[in-house]
Write an enzyme that holds these catalytic residues in place. Structure first.
Site, PDB file in Angstrom:
ATOM      1  CG  ASN A   8      -1.869   1.146   1.272  1.00 48.75           C
ATOM      2  OD1 ASN A   8      -1.783   2.059   0.443  1.00 48.75           O
ATOM      3  ND2 ASN A   8      -2.795   1.106   2.212  1.00 48.75           N
ATOM      4  NE  ARG A  91      -6.241   1.665  -0.213  1.00 46.35           N
ATOM      5  CZ  ARG A  91      -6.302   2.817   0.436  1.00 46.35           C
ATOM      6  NH1 ARG A  91      -5.225   3.307   1.009  1.00 46.35           N
ATOM      7  NH2 ARG A  91      -7.432   3.454   0.528  1.00 46.35           N
ATOM      8  CG  HIS A 180     -13.118   3.186   3.094  1.00 41.80           C
ATOM      9  ND1 HIS A 180     -13.812   4.062   3.895  1.00 41.80           N
ATOM     10  CD2 HIS A 180     -11.810   3.388   3.341  1.00 41.80           C
ATOM     11  CE1 HIS A 180     -12.948   4.782   4.596  1.00 41.80           C
ATOM     12  NE2 HIS A 180     -11.725   4.393   4.262  1.00 41.80           N
ATOM     13  NE  ARG A 241     -10.058  11.903   4.340  1.00 42.40           N
ATOM     14  CZ  ARG A 241     -10.052  10.617   4.001  1.00 42.40           C
ATOM     15  NH1 ARG A 241     -10.934  10.150   3.154  1.00 42.40           N
ATOM     16  NH2 ARG A 241      -9.157   9.794   4.523  1.00 42.40           N
ATOM     17  CD  GLU A 384      -8.872  -1.187   4.134  1.00 37.34           C
ATOM     18  OE1 GLU A 384      -8.390  -0.792   5.209  1.00 37.34           O
ATOM     19  OE2 GLU A 384      -9.215  -0.415   3.229  1.00 37.34           O
TER      20      GLU A 384
END
Ligand code: AMP
Length: 400
Positions: A8, A91, A180, A241, A384
């Site tokens: 990632n 990813r 996601h 965010r 993940e």
């Protein structure tokens, strides 16, 4: 035994995990931070079994980061000669309308990822740098790109088109892609497996609430609604965010306060959310302040929870009812307060939380609803990296 390396790659960091897929067991993981740091202060962490090592070194770019990773395996194990990866899974955040599943990396796939950079400027560039660095380090094995957006390619036009001029939207590829997806897919599937129910029969709402946060309505294993939009900025209130905001607020800031694009980007992506509302992006600190009577923190958490309830209500309608609500990620897995506040007063919908089960710390998948609750509420730790490794094998046709 097939071993997969999962990568990632961010703009200044590289995370990796080496997974034995026959047992779906992590052999080692690591993180290289501050790649390209002007002062040459890279931080390198590597964990293998019980051993964790941290060291500092200058890491000029992503190629150098892979050299550091190889050094970690050589010096601290496990040896890659003993556990050679059969493939590398990467990813990639934005797959646009091109990638609806994992893709074995070819020159064309790399070009496509590059072409999608304008849709995810903070992510796709670094993701591609990671692919290129990994190809230098592992030239002879397949590399697979696994896209965060792919799981949401099943969204209808009704849920993914913005109501703006169609020609503008099409020319600039403005629509909701979601994000996601790898986590939502993993959690929805793990939920079905845990409940011993075919996923085709289940209506699930996944609440991935961490520093980044998104909700997803999954109908029969397919994503039908999700809260992140063209970019991971839309939707829930997150650590830093804003989530949803009237875009006209930005026009106002530009006109009245001279904010330019870079300032607005910084405000909404890095200085908003819990951080903007309370001064800290870590929910643990917010809760501690609430317990000490801090009203600013209390109001911040109320905004955070309000947005979660807003999406939950909307997805109940979209799905026409729900069988399972699954909480995941840092906050979802660890915060009884957020779970209880979000689901309070929903007994009339058949959603009933068991206070003791919700407060208990635990590991793995667990139920936090009462036995009488019509809707099952679960905590489902996400993974993940494992999902990326599974999809990597699936794309290459290599058996575990
Ligand atoms: P993630 O992005 O999934 O790693 O989630 C990180 C966030 O989870 C942190 O910023 C915290 O706000 C939150 N978190 C982690 N542990 C706890 C905890 N025990 N209680 C409340 N929030 C937590």
């Amino acid at each position: 035994m097939s071993v997969v390396l999962v990568v990632n790659s961010g703009s200044s960091s590289l995370k990796y995990q080496l997974i034995d897929m026959s047992a779906e067991r992590t052999l080692a993981s690591g993180l290289i931070e501050r790649i390209g740091d002007a002062q040459g202060q890279g931080v390198i962490t590597h964990k293998a079994g019980d051993e964790k090592v941290v060291r500092e070194a200058a890491v000029a770019n992503h190629d150098a980061a892979f050299d550091e990773m190889l050094r970690n395996f050589a010096e601290h194990g496990p040896s890659l000669d003993e556990f050679p990866p059969v493939a590398v899974g990467h990813r990639v955040v934005q797959g646009g309308r091109r990638f609806f599943g994992p893709a074995v990396v070819t020159d064309k796939v790399e070009q496509d990822i590059e072409e999608l950079i304008p849709l995810a400027p903070l992510h796709n560039g670094p993701n591609l740098a990671g692919i290129q660095g990994a190809k230098h380090a592992f030239g002879s094995i397949p590399h697979v790109a696994v896209f965060d957006t792919a799981f949401h390619s099943t969204l209808s036009d009704a849920s993914s088109l913005y109501a703006i001029d169609r020609a503008v939207a099409e020319e600039y590829r403005i629509r909701r892609y979601g994000a996601h997806g790898t986590s939502h897919k993993f959690v929805a599937e793990a939920t079905a497996e845990y409940l011993e129910r075919p996923i085709e029969e289940l209506k699930t709402i996944v609440l991935h609430v961490g520093n980044g946060a998104s909700a997803c309505a999954v109908d029969g294993g397919r994503s039908v609604e999700t809260s992140m939009g063209m970019t991971p900025l839309e939707g829930l209130v997150m650590g830093t965010r804003s989530g949803d905001i009237d875009p006209a607020a930005l026009f106002h800031l530009h006109r009245k306060a001279g904010y330019d694009i870079a300032m607005l980007d910084d405000l909404l992506n890095r200085r908003s959310g819990l951080l903007g509302l309370t001064g800290t992006n870590d929910l643990r600190d917010v809760i501690a302040r609430i317990e000490a009577g801090d009203e600013v923190a209390e109001t911040g958490l109320e905004v955070y929870v309000h947005r979660l309830r807003h999406y939950l209500g909307s997805y109940l309608v979209a799905l026409g009812g729900v069988d399972v609500i699954a909480w995941t990620a840092g906050v979802g897995e660890n915060s009884p307060e957020v779970r209880a506040r979000t689901l309070r007063g929903m007994e009339w919908l058949g959603i009933e939380i068991d206070e003791a089960r919700n407060s208990e710390r635990g590991e793995g998948i667990r139920v936090i609803s009462t036995d009488a609750s019509k809707v099952k509420v679960l905590i489902v730790p996400t993974n993940e990296e494992l999902e990326i490794a599974r999809q990597t094998l699936e794309a290459t046709g290599i058996t575990a």
